[in-house]
Enzyme design. Structure first.
Site, PDB file in Angstrom:
ATOM      1  N   ASN A  76       0.841  -1.190   0.000  1.00 55.90           N
ATOM      2  CA  ASN A  76       0.000   0.000   0.000  1.00 55.90           C
ATOM      3  C   ASN A  76       0.882   1.247   0.000  1.00 55.90           C
ATOM      4  OD1 ASN A  76       0.639  -0.753   2.742  1.00 55.90           O
ATOM      5  ND2 ASN A  76      -0.920   0.643   3.499  1.00 55.90           N
ATOM      6  N   ILE A  77       0.407   2.254  -0.727  1.00 56.85           N
ATOM      7  CA  ILE A  77       1.143   3.514  -0.861  1.00 56.85           C
ATOM      8  C   ILE A  77       0.163   4.640  -0.558  1.00 56.85           C
ATOM      9  CG2 ILE A  77       2.483   4.986  -2.418  1.00 56.85           C
ATOM     10  CD1 ILE A  77       2.971   2.333  -4.078  1.00 56.85           C
ATOM     11  N   CYS A 122      -3.886   0.648  -2.903  1.00 59.75           N
ATOM     12  CA  CYS A 122      -3.797  -0.571  -2.092  1.00 59.75           C
ATOM     13  C   CYS A 122      -2.717  -1.506  -2.623  1.00 59.75           C
ATOM     14  CB  CYS A 122      -5.136  -1.290  -2.094  1.00 59.75           C
ATOM     15  SG  CYS A 122      -6.487  -0.353  -1.372  1.00 59.75           S
ATOM     16  N   GLU A 156      -2.933  -4.691  -3.177  1.00 60.43           N
ATOM     17  CA  GLU A 156      -3.459  -5.611  -4.174  1.00 60.43           C
ATOM     18  C   GLU A 156      -3.442  -4.984  -5.562  1.00 60.43           C
ATOM     19  OE1 GLU A 156      -4.651  -4.705  -1.185  1.00 60.43           O
ATOM     20  OE2 GLU A 156      -6.288  -6.027  -0.578  1.00 60.43           O
ATOM     21  N   CYS A 177     -10.325  -4.509  -0.203  1.00 62.85           N
ATOM     22  CA  CYS A 177     -11.432  -3.552  -0.235  1.00 62.85           C
ATOM     23  C   CYS A 177     -12.282  -3.785  -1.487  1.00 62.85           C
ATOM     24  CB  CYS A 177     -10.896  -2.118  -0.205  1.00 62.85           C
ATOM     25  SG  CYS A 177     -10.164  -1.558  -1.767  1.00 62.85           S
ATOM     26  N   CYS A 197     -10.493  -3.046  -4.868  1.00 59.99           N
ATOM     27  CA  CYS A 197      -9.562  -4.120  -5.236  1.00 59.99           C
ATOM     28  C   CYS A 197     -10.306  -5.362  -5.715  1.00 59.99           C
ATOM     29  CB  CYS A 197      -8.655  -4.462  -4.062  1.00 59.99           C
ATOM     30  SG  CYS A 197      -7.440  -3.175  -3.714  1.00 59.99           S
TER      31      CYS A 197
END
Length: 140
Positions: free
Chosen positions: A43-44, A54, A56, A91, A94
């Site tokens: 995650n960034i 995210c 993913e 989420c 994603c």
């Protein structure tokens, strides 16, 4: 057969690179392609929050930008300050990205501190929006 432990370990290793100065919630993902390659993501975060990405989606976007479009499974781990206590499910955004590229039996693997949990994409996102996917699959 998918080596769930190995995929979870690669997700744990990716989590180290998380950029999460606002939430301190670090997430790592390891995406297994049907060709056997593994793409990792983390995650960034961003101070504007809506620009956050995210783990993913980071893994998916890396894989797709390298030409991969067929996937078997993804492992996801996460937790506050990188402490894995509870399962870290993807989420909704994603899940929809997964639906764009993956079949309903695509496996989402996550872990709490004492168990491995495996769900299919169909279990996590039944009746997903797939107008684009149907057209994409017809032109392979």
């Amino acid at each position: 057969m998918i080596d769930k432990e190995l995929l979870l370990e690669k997700a744990r290793q990716a989590m180290v690179h998380s950029y999460s100065p606002y939430s301190s919630f670090k997430v790592g993902a390891a995406l297994l392609t049907k060709s056997g390659k593994v793409y990792t993501g983390t995650n960034i975060e961003n101070s504007s929050f809506s620009a956050t990405n995210c783990a993913e989606r980071t893994a998916f976007f890396k894989a797709v930008s390298d030409g991969e479009k067929e996937f078997k499974a993804i492992a996801i781990v996460g937790g506050k300050n990188a402490e894995i206590k509870d399962a870290c499910m993807p989420c909704g955004v994603c899940r929809q990205v997964m639906a764009e590229f993956c079949d309903k039996d695509f496996e989402i693997i996550t872990a709490s501190e004492n168990e491995i949990i495996v769900k299919t994409l169909d279990e996590l996102l039944p009746e997903s929006f797939q107008l684009r996917k149907k057209r994409h699959r017809a032109h392979r």
